[in-house]
Scaffold this active site. Sequence first.
Site, PDB file in Angstrom:
ATOM      1  N   GLY A  13       0.814  -1.219   0.000  1.00  0.00           N
ATOM      2  CA  GLY A  13       0.000   0.000   0.000  1.00  0.00           C
ATOM      3  C   GLY A  13       0.847   1.268   0.000  1.00  0.00           C
ATOM      4  O   GLY A  13       2.079   1.222  -0.051  1.00  0.00           O
ATOM      5  N   LEU A  87       0.025  -2.470   8.973  1.00  0.00           N
ATOM      6  CA  LEU A  87      -0.586  -1.460   8.096  1.00  0.00           C
ATOM      7  C   LEU A  87      -1.712  -2.046   7.256  1.00  0.00           C
ATOM      8  O   LEU A  87      -2.472  -1.300   6.631  1.00  0.00           O
ATOM      9  CB  LEU A  87       0.470  -0.880   7.138  1.00  0.00           C
ATOM     10  CG  LEU A  87       1.762  -0.339   7.747  1.00  0.00           C
ATOM     11  CD1 LEU A  87       2.635   0.287   6.653  1.00  0.00           C
ATOM     12  CD2 LEU A  87       1.479   0.679   8.831  1.00  0.00           C
ATOM     13  N   THR A 134      -6.521   5.364  13.424  1.00  0.00           N
ATOM     14  CA  THR A 134      -6.945   6.391  12.479  1.00  0.00           C
ATOM     15  C   THR A 134      -7.836   7.461  13.119  1.00  0.00           C
ATOM     16  O   THR A 134      -8.608   7.167  14.054  1.00  0.00           O
ATOM     17  CB  THR A 134      -7.726   5.742  11.316  1.00  0.00           C
ATOM     18  OG1 THR A 134      -8.422   6.765  10.587  1.00  0.00           O
ATOM     19  CG2 THR A 134      -8.759   4.730  11.794  1.00  0.00           C
ATOM     20  N   GLU A 136     -10.422   8.446  11.867  1.00  0.00           N
ATOM     21  CA  GLU A 136     -11.820   8.060  11.630  1.00  0.00           C
ATOM     22  C   GLU A 136     -12.477   7.558  12.916  1.00  0.00           C
ATOM     23  O   GLU A 136     -13.698   7.545  13.018  1.00  0.00           O
ATOM     24  CB  GLU A 136     -11.900   6.977  10.556  1.00  0.00           C
ATOM     25  CG  GLU A 136     -11.793   7.492   9.140  1.00  0.00           C
ATOM     26  CD  GLU A 136     -12.987   8.351   8.723  1.00  0.00           C
ATOM     27  OE1 GLU A 136     -14.117   7.881   8.825  1.00  0.00           O
ATOM     28  OE2 GLU A 136     -12.765   9.497   8.298  1.00  0.00           O
ATOM     29  N   TYR A 159     -15.719   0.925   8.909  1.00  0.00           N
ATOM     30  CA  TYR A 159     -14.252   1.074   8.970  1.00  0.00           C
ATOM     31  C   TYR A 159     -13.831   1.629  10.321  1.00  0.00           C
ATOM     32  O   TYR A 159     -12.952   1.080  11.002  1.00  0.00           O
ATOM     33  CB  TYR A 159     -13.782   1.993   7.837  1.00  0.00           C
ATOM     34  CG  TYR A 159     -12.318   2.379   7.926  1.00  0.00           C
ATOM     35  CD1 TYR A 159     -11.323   1.515   7.479  1.00  0.00           C
ATOM     36  CD2 TYR A 159     -11.929   3.600   8.471  1.00  0.00           C
ATOM     37  CE1 TYR A 159      -9.972   1.868   7.574  1.00  0.00           C
ATOM     38  CE2 TYR A 159     -10.595   3.955   8.574  1.00  0.00           C
ATOM     39  CZ  TYR A 159      -9.619   3.086   8.121  1.00  0.00           C
ATOM     40  OH  TYR A 159      -8.286   3.433   8.219  1.00  0.00           O
ATOM     41  N   LYS A 163     -11.707  -0.219  13.397  1.00  0.00           N
ATOM     42  CA  LYS A 163     -10.428   0.354  13.848  1.00  0.00           C
ATOM     43  C   LYS A 163     -10.450   0.671  15.346  1.00  0.00           C
ATOM     44  O   LYS A 163      -9.419   0.600  16.007  1.00  0.00           O
ATOM     45  CB  LYS A 163     -10.100   1.605  13.026  1.00  0.00           C
ATOM     46  CG  LYS A 163      -9.619   1.303  11.606  1.00  0.00           C
ATOM     47  CD  LYS A 163      -8.188   0.756  11.603  1.00  0.00           C
ATOM     48  CE  LYS A 163      -7.629   0.627  10.194  1.00  0.00           C
ATOM     49  NZ  LYS A 163      -6.216   0.211  10.164  1.00  0.00           N
TER      50      LYS A 163
END
Length: 343
Positions: A13, A87, A134, A136, A159, A163
């Site tokens: 990524g 990751l 994150t 988020e 998501y 997380k």
Amino acid sequence: MVQRTALITGITGQDGYYLTRLLLEKGYTVHGIVRRASTMNRTRIDQLKLEMPDAAARVILHYGDLTDAASLHRLVDEIAPDEIYNLAAQSHVRVSFDTPLYTQQVNADGALNVLESARVLNNRKPVRVYQASTSEMFGGMPGTVPQSEATPFHPRSPYGCAKVAAFYYTVHYRESCGLFACNGILFNHESPMRGETFVTRKITLAATRIKMGLQSTLRMGNLKAERDWGFAGDYVEAMWRMLQQPQPDDFVISTGQMHSVEEFLVAVFTRLELDWREYVQIDPQYFRATEVEQLCGDSRKARELLGWQPRTSFTQLVDLMVAHDLRLAKQERDLAGLASRSV
Ligand code: NAP
Ligand code: F7E
């Protein structure tokens, strides 16, 4: 130069590219987990090997998957890395609304698989773990800007929920069995290596193709959302610094500057001497059932304890992404010209 070994999940990524580069520069041997795909998914790592030919032999790739606990466990046992950077993720927020269970399996259960493998290894050899958490997780709720390590979580997508679970698993393994495990709570970070469906790269790819006459419209979602965008190359330095601390901890990594999607559009199109209003169409398919409206990080803890700070400004980030994608668009235009002359 240190003689250390790192294992990176998600090495193919965006962040995998920049972190591998950084670790190779520091003398590490870097093992990476790659998924089998019907088309090759290693273009970033292949490019890095070309850019750093003397270090290419220190990148070793293994087939695996975060959801395959047995293969992950075997790899961690065999490689016995000093550091693990987790990751790997289904990293697209919009896509997580369509694939919530899969997102949970990779982003939460997958992180748990990594931590379990590290716990077992840690019984015979010390290992340090970085978890890619994150912004988020904060959900951008009104009244929470800027968000710091003390801001309550309120995830607004599958998501974000997955997380949050991975965040707490990481804290749990640190507290319950003394594993050296850190959460990096990274705000949005971008680069020329950014996936093509994230908003910044979608804009720079489309605008440069429009400039070269290869595309005429750009369909977008919510232009009012605001993000704290940094450069991925700066942010991987913070990941590494977290694992070099005497004690494991959790850190927000951000620039502290917030811009709307519309501001990003304006910056890119202006740089190309184009008026974005002539090309952008709003398309409902790119809106989210629940939006994260405002994210802006307070990274004072990382600045004080890690000695980390971002080096790349918003304008510099726009410039380097536009310059990169303009080169790609010119190559595409030249190839199209060659093809039409050869028939
Ligand atoms: P990315 O470009 O989407 O890369 C994700 C990586 O995870 C890819 O290498 C992908 O492999 C791999 N992967 C996906 N599912 C997997 C699975 N089941 N098993 C093994 N590998 C799998 O993401 P990124 O931008 O580099 O972000 C890195 C991490 O940071 C992610 O965990 C993301 O959620 C998190 N994060 C990102 C940001 C950001 O702004 N970029 C901010 C905060 C946190 P393939 O190449 O095979 O798809
Ligand atoms: O969206 C809006 C969209 O997909 C940013 C991931 O790396 O950062 C990333 O998640 C904003 C959102 O990133 C389009 O609604 C408008 O408000 O680039 P994005 P994200 O959702 O913030 C966090 C920190 C991560 O952890 C994630 O892994 O832009 N937006 N129009 C659009 N977004 C997209 N993708 N496409 C549009 O057309």
